[in-house]
Every structure is written in structure tokens, then in C-alpha cells.
Motif scaffolding. Sequence first.
Motif, PDB file in Angstrom:
ATOM      1  N   TRP A 162       0.851  -1.190   0.000  1.00 21.31           N
ATOM      2  CA  TRP A 162       0.000   0.000   0.000  1.00 21.31           C
ATOM      3  C   TRP A 162       0.885   1.238   0.000  1.00 21.31           C
ATOM      4  CZ3 TRP A 162      -0.467  -4.143   3.186  1.00 21.31           C
ATOM      5  CH2 TRP A 162      -1.679  -4.836   3.228  1.00 21.31           C
ATOM      6  N   LEU A 163       0.308   2.354  -0.415  1.00 23.62           N
ATOM      7  CA  LEU A 163       0.895   3.679  -0.208  1.00 23.62           C
ATOM      8  C   LEU A 163      -0.038   4.452   0.718  1.00 23.62           C
ATOM      9  CD1 LEU A 163       2.053   4.637  -3.823  1.00 23.62           C
ATOM     10  CD2 LEU A 163       3.501   3.957  -1.896  1.00 23.62           C
ATOM     11  N   ASP A 193      -0.821   8.292   2.756  1.00 19.86           N
ATOM     12  CA  ASP A 193      -0.582   9.729   2.896  1.00 19.86           C
ATOM     13  C   ASP A 193      -1.273  10.177   4.173  1.00 19.86           C
ATOM     14  OD1 ASP A 193       0.284  12.307   2.380  1.00 19.86           O
ATOM     15  OD2 ASP A 193      -1.421  12.775   1.080  1.00 19.86           O
ATOM     16  N   VAL A 214      -3.788   5.585  -0.021  1.00 22.75           N
ATOM     17  CA  VAL A 214      -4.013   6.283  -1.285  1.00 22.75           C
ATOM     18  C   VAL A 214      -3.838   5.350  -2.483  1.00 22.75           C
ATOM     19  CG1 VAL A 214      -3.465   8.572  -0.387  1.00 22.75           C
ATOM     20  CG2 VAL A 214      -1.638   7.175  -1.366  1.00 22.75           C
ATOM     21  N   ARG A 215      -3.236   4.193  -2.243  1.00 22.02           N
ATOM     22  CA  ARG A 215      -3.098   3.185  -3.303  1.00 22.02           C
ATOM     23  C   ARG A 215      -2.948   1.818  -2.632  1.00 22.02           C
ATOM     24  NH1 ARG A 215      -2.114   3.983  -8.728  1.00 22.02           N
ATOM     25  NH2 ARG A 215      -1.463   2.126  -9.863  1.00 22.02           N
ATOM     26  N   GLY A 216      -3.716   0.868  -3.101  1.00 21.74           N
ATOM     27  CA  GLY A 216      -3.610  -0.472  -2.575  1.00 21.74           C
ATOM     28  C   GLY A 216      -4.926  -0.946  -1.997  1.00 21.74           C
ATOM     29  N   LEU A 231      -2.174  -3.779  -3.249  1.00 18.51           N
ATOM     30  CA  LEU A 231      -1.586  -4.144  -4.530  1.00 18.51           C
ATOM     31  C   LEU A 231      -0.896  -5.493  -4.414  1.00 18.51           C
ATOM     32  CD1 LEU A 231       0.346  -0.794  -5.029  1.00 18.51           C
ATOM     33  CD2 LEU A 231      -1.935  -1.318  -5.869  1.00 18.51           C
ATOM     34  N   GLU A 237       2.425  -0.372 -13.842  1.00 19.98           N
ATOM     35  CA  GLU A 237       1.600   0.761 -13.396  1.00 19.98           C
ATOM     36  C   GLU A 237       1.855   1.095 -11.920  1.00 19.98           C
ATOM     37  OE1 GLU A 237      -3.117   1.780 -12.747  1.00 19.98           O
ATOM     38  OE2 GLU A 237      -2.585   0.309 -14.286  1.00 19.98           O
ATOM     39  N   ASP A 238       1.909   0.070 -11.066  1.00 16.00           N
ATOM     40  CA  ASP A 238       2.133   0.295  -9.635  1.00 16.00           C
ATOM     41  C   ASP A 238       3.562   0.765  -9.359  1.00 16.00           C
ATOM     42  OD1 ASP A 238      -0.500  -0.386  -9.017  1.00 16.00           O
ATOM     43  OD2 ASP A 238      -0.005  -2.499  -8.682  1.00 16.00           O
ATOM     44  N   ALA A 240       3.710   4.367 -10.067  1.00 14.42           N
ATOM     45  CA  ALA A 240       3.035   5.124  -9.008  1.00 14.42           C
ATOM     46  C   ALA A 240       3.915   5.227  -7.754  1.00 14.42           C
ATOM     47  CB  ALA A 240       1.703   4.467  -8.670  1.00 14.42           C
ATOM     48  N   PHE A 266       5.286   8.727  -6.242  1.00  9.64           N
ATOM     49  CA  PHE A 266       4.746   9.095  -4.928  1.00  9.64           C
ATOM     50  C   PHE A 266       5.820   9.215  -3.851  1.00  9.64           C
ATOM     51  CE2 PHE A 266       2.729   8.023  -0.837  1.00  9.64           C
ATOM     52  CZ  PHE A 266       1.700   8.951  -0.816  1.00  9.64           C
TER      53      PHE A 266
END
Length: 178
Positions: A82-83, A85, A90-92, A94, A160-161, A164, A168
Motif C-alpha cells: 500500500w501507499l 498519505d 491512497v493506493r492499494g 496491490l 503501473e504500480d 506510481a 509518490f
Amino acid sequence: MPAVSASARPVRAEGQWMGKQSRTAGRRVRVAVAMGIATGVVALGALAGTTVAQAAADPTVEGTPCTPTTRACVDLDSHTAWLFDKGAIVRGPLQISSGGPGMATPRGNFQVEWKDKDHHTSEFNNAPMPFSVFFAPGGIAFHEGSVETTSAGCVHLTLEDASAFYDFLSVGDVVEVH
């Protein structure tokens, strides 16, 4: 005034003597207040995330093994990343792959050390490592690679990940690997 035993004395104004049971209750209140203050101090310290001991006491971001102060989170057991913030995902989640037998991805808390968008490793026949974000000793990085096979210790992400993660994360950002 006739003599009064200590246990029979009435409770008096602040700073004066009180009955035996009241003294015991007063001690209990002082201990409870002190414990409440100590708990509050520990909670504030954990929010600041300034030490390893405090970080261990931090709550985790829901659905992840990582604390809110991290920017990149990896769960090796579930092959997920995951990411974050400011403690929000904000992402995941994944899909990732990580190091295989004898080349395990290290677990622990790290910081992003450096980045290279078009990195090639000299260790494995000049193999490409697109969108590399290096975070652990020994050249361990997030980068694009097959999420279906094990790596030599790096964390593989889809193209893609990986792009990102590269965009990030900044040098100095915290990475937790569990």
C-alpha cells in the motif's frame, strides 16, 4: 475537645487530615489520575512516532500491518503493498512478489535511500529494474517486475504500480516491511 482516633476523624478541607478510609480512597484517586496522565503522555508520544518503542505501540492503519506514519507498507505474508498519505491509504492493496528462499526481502522499518527511473542491475546481467525506489541495504528496491515469481530480494510491482510508487515516494520517506 475530646481526643478522636485517626480512623474516626472526619474529612477536612484540602491540606488537612482525613479519616483512614478517605486516605486510602485519596491514594487510589491519585494513582488513577497519575495513570491517566501517563497513558495520555504515551498516546501523544505514539502519535508523534519519534522512537522505535513508540512506533511499536502505534495503532495500525485498518486492513494493513503498518502504522500511520509510514508512506509505503508491505505485507510479505499476504504479498500485498500500500501507499499511505498522512495515515490514509491512497493506493492499494496491490499484489507484489518478494524475495525467494535464500534471498528473502528484509523485514523492518526503512527509509527511501535513492531512486532511479531507468536502473539496470550489474548484479544480474544488466537486468532492467524500471522505476526503482531503493529502501534497504543490499540494493533492495521497489521496481517493476513479475508479481508471479519470486525476486532476488526486491519488491516486484506491476509496471503501473511501480510507476506510481516511483512518483509518490521521496528520499527519506518511511517504508515498513512486515
